[in-house]
Design an enzyme around this catalytic site. Structure first.
Site, PDB file in Angstrom:
ATOM      1  N   TYR A  77       3.236   9.888  -0.516  1.00  0.00           N
ATOM      2  CA  TYR A  77       4.289   9.267   0.288  1.00  0.00           C
ATOM      3  C   TYR A  77       5.680   9.489  -0.306  1.00  0.00           C
ATOM      4  CZ  TYR A  77       0.432   6.528   2.383  1.00  0.00           C
ATOM      5  OH  TYR A  77      -0.728   6.125   2.992  1.00  0.00           O
ATOM      6  N   LYS A 111      -2.811   5.997  -4.287  1.00  0.00           N
ATOM      7  CA  LYS A 111      -3.886   6.952  -3.974  1.00  0.00           C
ATOM      8  C   LYS A 111      -3.646   8.287  -4.649  1.00  0.00           C
ATOM      9  CE  LYS A 111      -3.636   4.845   0.587  1.00  0.00           C
ATOM     10  NZ  LYS A 111      -2.204   4.520   0.665  1.00  0.00           N
ATOM     11  N   ASP A 128       0.842  -1.196   0.000  1.00  0.00           N
ATOM     12  CA  ASP A 128       0.000   0.000   0.000  1.00  0.00           C
ATOM     13  C   ASP A 128       0.877   1.245   0.000  1.00  0.00           C
ATOM     14  OD1 ASP A 128      -2.930   1.166   0.825  1.00  0.00           O
ATOM     15  OD2 ASP A 128      -1.325   2.291   1.809  1.00  0.00           O
ATOM     16  N   HIS A 134      -7.474   9.872  -1.490  1.00  0.00           N
ATOM     17  CA  HIS A 134      -6.768   9.877  -0.211  1.00  0.00           C
ATOM     18  C   HIS A 134      -7.587  10.501   0.931  1.00  0.00           C
ATOM     19  CE1 HIS A 134      -2.365   9.341   1.141  1.00  0.00           C
ATOM     20  NE2 HIS A 134      -3.166   9.194   2.170  1.00  0.00           N
TER      21      HIS A 134
END
Length: 274
Positions: free
Chosen positions: A48, A73, A43, A106
């Site tokens: 990120y 996401k 994930d 998100h």
């Protein structure tokens, strides 16, 4: 490895490996270790900053594309129909993949009111084969109801903060009723406070397991999808070593009683960072 059948028959491994807050230089070794340990569900997310490294670890793993399940996401700043289509292309390029298995919004960021339009882009991306399943993160019931009312495809997954101090029972019940799987981010609770709870530590002692293993097992037996994160090799292994024991009904009830609305992350209705 147990999988959860999403409402469009896609099979999603119930235990995955999360890479939130995994630095770029740590991501390839961490994901590589996860693959070696047996994880097949990773994930990540655009925000990120490690999609490229996740892609590198996938490439180096030698695993077939059909052996792994990859989630990413769309970030808040990329919401809106056209922006979301472009954001997916960027993510696929970084990951080095032709498609992802699950694509999520998100946050709803209701203040900007883009999430319905964004979700319609996800529906198109699914039709185009860029993702096998679509869903959301951090959506409250009111946001889910609006998606179900105004869009064609209901979310397969709602990924939310969830741990024994924030059990999300109302969302879980809503999900069960509508076939939307709950996926737990921060499943061991930011700061690890829950791992020191006397109830958890005593159950862990009884089963000769760690508190983290007990909490992961609680998630699994609660039918949640769970994505613990670690960059420490022995913890990556430990978090996966949860299939050789079972919590009793009494254990589950004792952990369920710990729920206290102990949210650590932002409230979905108040998150407005772009």
């Amino acid at each position: 490895m147990k999988t959860m059948s999403l409402h469009n028959q896609v099979e999603m491994p119930q235990l995955g490996f999360g890479v939130w807050q995994v630095e770029e230089n740590e991501a390839v070794p961490a994901v590589t270790k996860a693959f070696e340990t047996g994880y097949r569900h990773i994930d990540t997310a655009a925000i990120y900053g490690n999609e490229k490294q996740v892609g590198e670890a996938i490439k180096q793993s030698g695993l077939g594309r059909d052996e792994i399940f990859i989630t990413t996401k769309v970030w808040n700043a990329d919401q809106g129909y056209d922006n979301t289509i472009k954001a997916m292309e960027t993510s696929l390029d970084k990951l080095g993949l032709d498609y992802v298995d699950l694509y999520l919004i998100h946050w709803p960021t209701p203040e900007y009111d883009d999430y319905v339009e964004t979700y319609k882009a996800l529906e198109q991306l699914q039709k185009d084969g860029k993702t096998k399943a679509i869903g959301v993160c951090n959506f409250d019931i009111e946001h889910l109801e609006r998606i179900m009312e105004e869009c064609e495809v209901k979310p397969a997954v709602n990924q939310v903060e969830c741990h024994p101090y924030l059990a999300q029972n109302e969302l879980k019940e809503f999900g069960r009723k509508h076939g939307i799987h709950i996926e737990a981010w921060s499943p061991l609770m930011q700061g690890g406070e829950v791992l020191k709870d006397d109830v958890i530590t005593s159950i862990a002692e009884k089963h000769e397991k760690t508190p983290a293993q007990v909490v992961i097992r609680w998630h699994l037996q609660s039918d949640a999808i769970v994505i613990p994160k670690s960059v420490t090799p022995h913890r990556i292994e430990e978090n996966f070593d949860v299939f050789d024991f079972e919590l009793s009904t009494e254990d589950m009830e004792a952990i369920n009683r710990l729920d206290r609305n102990g949210r650590k992350g932002p409230k979905p209705s108040e998150m407005n960072v772009r």
